[in-house]
Write an enzyme that holds these catalytic residues in place. Structure first.
Site, mmCIF file in Angstrom:
data_model
loop_
_atom_site.group_PDB
_atom_site.id
_atom_site.type_symbol
_atom_site.label_atom_id
_atom_site.label_comp_id
_atom_site.label_asym_id
_atom_site.label_seq_id
_atom_site.Cartn_x
_atom_site.Cartn_y
_atom_site.Cartn_z
ATOM 1 N N PRO A 86 0.775 -1.248 0.000
ATOM 2 C CA PRO A 86 0.000 0.000 0.000
ATOM 3 C C PRO A 86 0.804 1.296 0.000
ATOM 4 O O PRO A 86 0.779 2.070 0.963
ATOM 5 C CB PRO A 86 -0.843 -0.137 1.258
ATOM 6 C CG PRO A 86 0.012 -0.945 2.179
ATOM 7 C CD PRO A 86 0.735 -1.923 1.290
ATOM 8 N N CYS A 87 1.451 1.587 -1.094
ATOM 9 C CA CYS A 87 2.200 2.843 -1.204
ATOM 10 C C CYS A 87 1.262 4.054 -1.197
ATOM 11 O O CYS A 87 1.705 5.164 -0.916
ATOM 12 C CB CYS A 87 3.094 2.836 -2.439
ATOM 13 S SG CYS A 87 2.257 2.484 -3.978
ATOM 14 N N HIS A 88 -0.027 3.833 -1.460
ATOM 15 C CA HIS A 88 -0.975 4.954 -1.417
ATOM 16 C C HIS A 88 -1.169 5.478 0.010
ATOM 17 O O HIS A 88 -1.678 6.574 0.191
ATOM 18 C CB HIS A 88 -2.326 4.547 -2.031
ATOM 19 C CG HIS A 88 -3.039 3.476 -1.279
ATOM 20 N ND1 HIS A 88 -2.741 2.136 -1.441
ATOM 21 C CD2 HIS A 88 -4.034 3.530 -0.355
ATOM 22 C CE1 HIS A 88 -3.530 1.410 -0.656
ATOM 23 N NE2 HIS A 88 -4.320 2.243 0.020
#
Length: 163
Positions: A126-128
């Protein structure tokens, strides 16, 4: 290397392209153009079908964690950063500095940002969930509007599940 396969998923924020092999998922990217969604073929590995299903559940607000196997390739430092990203809880955020500290390189904020930008496994890694230390949304390969949507989606789902 095993044969590469691709399938797509129409999400509320665009088409998601899933690429992988029999062993695991290699990449999950948003496509920047609208196209006909390619559905599984008879030889599509089960892991891609499972990933497509898990992502569909995520977008419907029915899934908060992913179980599909994935394969990430990068430097040792990138691997540490990507592993740290997976520790950020659903609907939570962290800063680049938080991740730098977590990987033992508190001065490597820019390097963390660079590693984050090389993540090929959107949503599952989850880089968001990474934001600037000021609390502002910062770069996201899938576009800032999608990043904002993903973060809001997760907050709404979490709030529904708490009530």
């Amino acid at each position: 290397m095993n044969k590469l396969h691709q399938i797509e998923l129409q999400s509320p924020i665009g088409i998601v392209e899933i690429t992988g092999t029999e062993e695991g998922i290699l990449s999950i990217f948003f496509k920047e153009h609208e196209a006909i969604v390619h559905h599984p073929q008879p030889d599509t590995p089960q892991v891609l079908k499972d990933c497509q299903q898990e992502l569909a559940e995520y977008f419907r607000g029915e899934r908060m964690e992913f179980t599909v196997p994935y394969i990430s390739t990068g430097t040792e430092f990138q691997g540490k950063v990507w592993s740290a990203l997976t520790t950020i809880g659903y609907a939570e955020t962290a800063s680049y500095r938080d991740i730098a500290v977590k990987v033992g390189s508190d001065k490597a904020v820019r390097a963390v940002g660079n590693a984050n930008s090389k993540n090929k496994l959107s949503i599952i890694v989850p880089c968001h969930r990474i934001i600037g230390s000021s609390g502002k949304l910062t770069g996201y390969a899938g576009t800032l509007s999608r990043k904002e949507w993903l973060l809001e989606h997760e907050k709404e789902v979490r709030e529904k599940n708490i009530l």
